[in-house]
Design a protein around this motif. Structure first.
Motif, short mmCIF file in Angstrom:
data_model
loop_
_atom_site.label_atom_id
_atom_site.label_comp_id
_atom_site.label_asym_id
_atom_site.label_seq_id
_atom_site.Cartn_x
_atom_site.Cartn_y
_atom_site.Cartn_z
N THR A 143 15.74 2.98 -10.11
CA THR A 143 15.43 2.37 -8.73
C THR A 143 13.93 2.17 -9.25
OG1 THR A 143 16.99 3.55 -7.71
CG2 THR A 143 15.42 1.97 -6.36
N ALA A 144 13.18 3.49 -10.11
CA ALA A 144 11.56 3.67 -9.79
C ALA A 144 11.05 2.67 -10.57
CB ALA A 144 11.64 4.99 -10.56
N THR A 145 11.33 1.91 -11.68
CA THR A 145 10.84 1.28 -12.47
C THR A 145 11.03 -0.42 -12.08
OG1 THR A 145 10.89 2.33 -14.70
CG2 THR A 145 11.27 -0.68 -14.79
N PRO A 146 11.84 -0.90 -11.57
CA PRO A 146 11.90 -1.50 -11.14
C PRO A 146 11.34 -1.67 -9.66
CG PRO A 146 14.43 -1.64 -11.12
CD PRO A 146 13.64 -0.15 -11.90
N VAL A 147 11.19 -0.81 -9.05
CA VAL A 147 10.19 -0.85 -7.94
C VAL A 147 8.17 -0.68 -8.58
CG1 VAL A 147 9.15 0.84 -6.03
CG2 VAL A 147 11.29 0.13 -6.00
N ALA A 148 8.31 -0.44 -9.35
CA ALA A 148 6.76 -0.63 -9.90
C ALA A 148 6.62 -2.11 -10.67
CB ALA A 148 6.98 0.75 -10.77
N LEU A 149 7.33 -2.30 -11.09
CA LEU A 149 7.30 -3.65 -11.12
C LEU A 149 7.07 -5.04 -11.06
CD1 LEU A 149 10.61 -3.62 -14.46
CD2 LEU A 149 7.55 -3.65 -14.51
N VAL A 150 8.02 -5.00 -9.66
CA VAL A 150 7.88 -5.70 -8.33
C VAL A 150 6.79 -5.63 -7.75
CG1 VAL A 150 8.96 -5.06 -6.40
CG2 VAL A 150 9.54 -7.23 -6.67
N THR A 151 6.59 -4.48 -7.27
CA THR A 151 5.08 -3.99 -6.53
C THR A 151 3.93 -5.11 -7.49
OG1 THR A 151 5.89 -2.00 -5.69
CG2 THR A 151 3.54 -2.30 -5.74
N LEU A 152 4.09 -4.20 -8.84
CA LEU A 152 2.56 -4.71 -10.10
C LEU A 152 2.98 -6.06 -9.54
CD1 LEU A 152 0.97 -4.86 -12.34
CD2 LEU A 152 2.10 -4.43 -14.03
N ALA A 199 1.08 -1.11 0.37
CA ALA A 199 -0.22 -0.24 0.13
C ALA A 199 0.92 1.24 -0.05
CB ALA A 199 -0.85 0.08 1.35
N ALA A 200 2.12 1.45 1.00
CA ALA A 200 2.82 2.51 0.77
C ALA A 200 3.06 2.69 -0.35
CB ALA A 200 4.50 1.89 1.97
N VAL A 201 4.39 1.46 -1.48
CA VAL A 201 4.43 1.97 -2.49
C VAL A 201 3.64 2.35 -3.95
CG1 VAL A 201 6.08 1.01 -4.87
CG2 VAL A 201 6.04 0.25 -2.18
#
Length: 339
Positions: free
Chosen positions: A146-155, A31-33
């Motif tokens: 860092t932004a794209t990997p974070v978005a992908l792993v969250t998705l 939820a935070a991400v």
């Protein structure tokens, strides 16, 4: 000043906590991400994110992340991990390594830029956005990297919460086998809990221990990358041009440390949890602090995500992320049947 960004991350954590309370299926850190990603897309807020809030959000994403990773070590007991048995431990380690190097190879093969292949590989193989934040601190990755990997792993981790339970009975898995599969194949600890709990407390217990075994792999992976970065870095020199370490040199610069301090702290906390009997109240309080710190850090990371850029230029990254998600799910499933 940095305090405004940290305060914003703290307020966002309270909102994320509220979302998690109302919808327990959504893990707090997820939820935070997601909240950070949503905030990052609002044009009206971008001047503040790039201006007065930026120093504090950057501090949260980096320094608070490292403190949170150190405290994460208190979740791990080597006794609990040993109780899994050598076969489960071996297959879990192999899953992490095969996913990490397989994703890294694929990311470089398709031409992902900069440190993206390494960060995606770390997040999918170990423990999601927290692992990405830890690795980015070692390689000095920029927020945009860092932004794209974070978005992908969250998705993909969020998709796992909905997809894996649908496959539980069709695959003929017992409750404990399902918990093992979830622990070995889902990224973030919170996502593991949200997915495995539907199969009961026994499945959840197995899932958490298997997952924390994967988390333990963060230390050698980060340390290995740190050693590689240290060897690759040119020998630091003084303003006069002398190589540091030579008699004429002064300590004007340093190579990256062999073992980052926060990784050493993480390992120390694992040993404390293993050998020091800590009261449950103390562990609960530390767990609360650790959760808040990681939530603030992940919110900060999420605000750097730009979905328009991801849609426009992130097709290859999305393909690598989905391939890594499928790879670790299949490897974890194979490990379940082997064990």
């Amino acid at each position: 000043m940095w305090m405004w960004g940290v305060a914003a991350a703290g307020m966002a954590t309270l909102v994320a906590w509220g979302v998690h309370t109302m919808v327990p299926a959504i893990p707090l850190l997820t939820a935070a991400v997601l909240l950070g990603i949503v905030v990052g897309q609002l044009p009206v807020l971008r001047p503040a994110l790039a201006g007065p809030l930026k120093p504090g959000l950057s501090l949260a994403a980096k320094r608070l992340m490292r403190i949170g990773v150190v405290l994460l070590g208190l979740k791990l007991s080597l006794v609990d991990i040993a109780a899994l048995g050598w076969l489960t431990i071996t297959t879990t380690v192999l899953i992490v390594l095969l996913t990490f190097f397989g994703t890294l190879w694929l990311g470089r093969r398709v031409g992902l830029p900069g440190n993206q292949p390494l960060l995606i590989a770390t997040g999918f193989a170990v423990c999601g956005a927290s692992a990405i934040g830890a690795m980015s601190g070692v390689i000095k990755a920029k927020d945009r990297e860092t932004a794209t990997p974070v978005a992908l792993v969250t998705l993909c981790g969020t998709l796992a919460i909905g997809v894996l339970p649908l496959l539980w009975h069709p695959l003929g898995l017992t409750d404990l086998q399902f918990g093992h599969w979830v622990g070995a194949g889902v990224h973030d600890v919170g996502q593991v809990v949200a997915t495995a709990q539907i199969a009961g407390s026994a499945a959840l217990a197995v899932a958490v221990v298997v997952k924390l075994t994967r988390v333990l792999m963060l230390a050698p992976l980060v340390a290995g990358v740190a050693v590689y970065e240290r060897r690759r870095a040119p020998a630091p020199v003084t303003p006069a041009g002398d190589v540091i370490g030579s008699p004429a040199a002064a300590p004007a610069a340093r190579r990256p440390p062999v073992l980052p301090l926060f990784v050493a702290g993480f390992l120390a906390m694992v040993l404390v949890r293993t050998f020091v009997p800590l009261p449950a109240s103390v562990l609960d309080s530390i767990d609360l602090v650790q959760t808040v710190l990681l939530a603030m850090a992940l919110f900060g990371l999420g605000t750097a995500v730009r979905l328009t850029e991801l849609v426009r230029t992130g097709g290859k990254a999305l393909g690598v992320g989905l391939a890594s998600w499928l790879l670790i799910a299949l490897l974890a499933l194979a490990a379940v049947f082997i064990s």
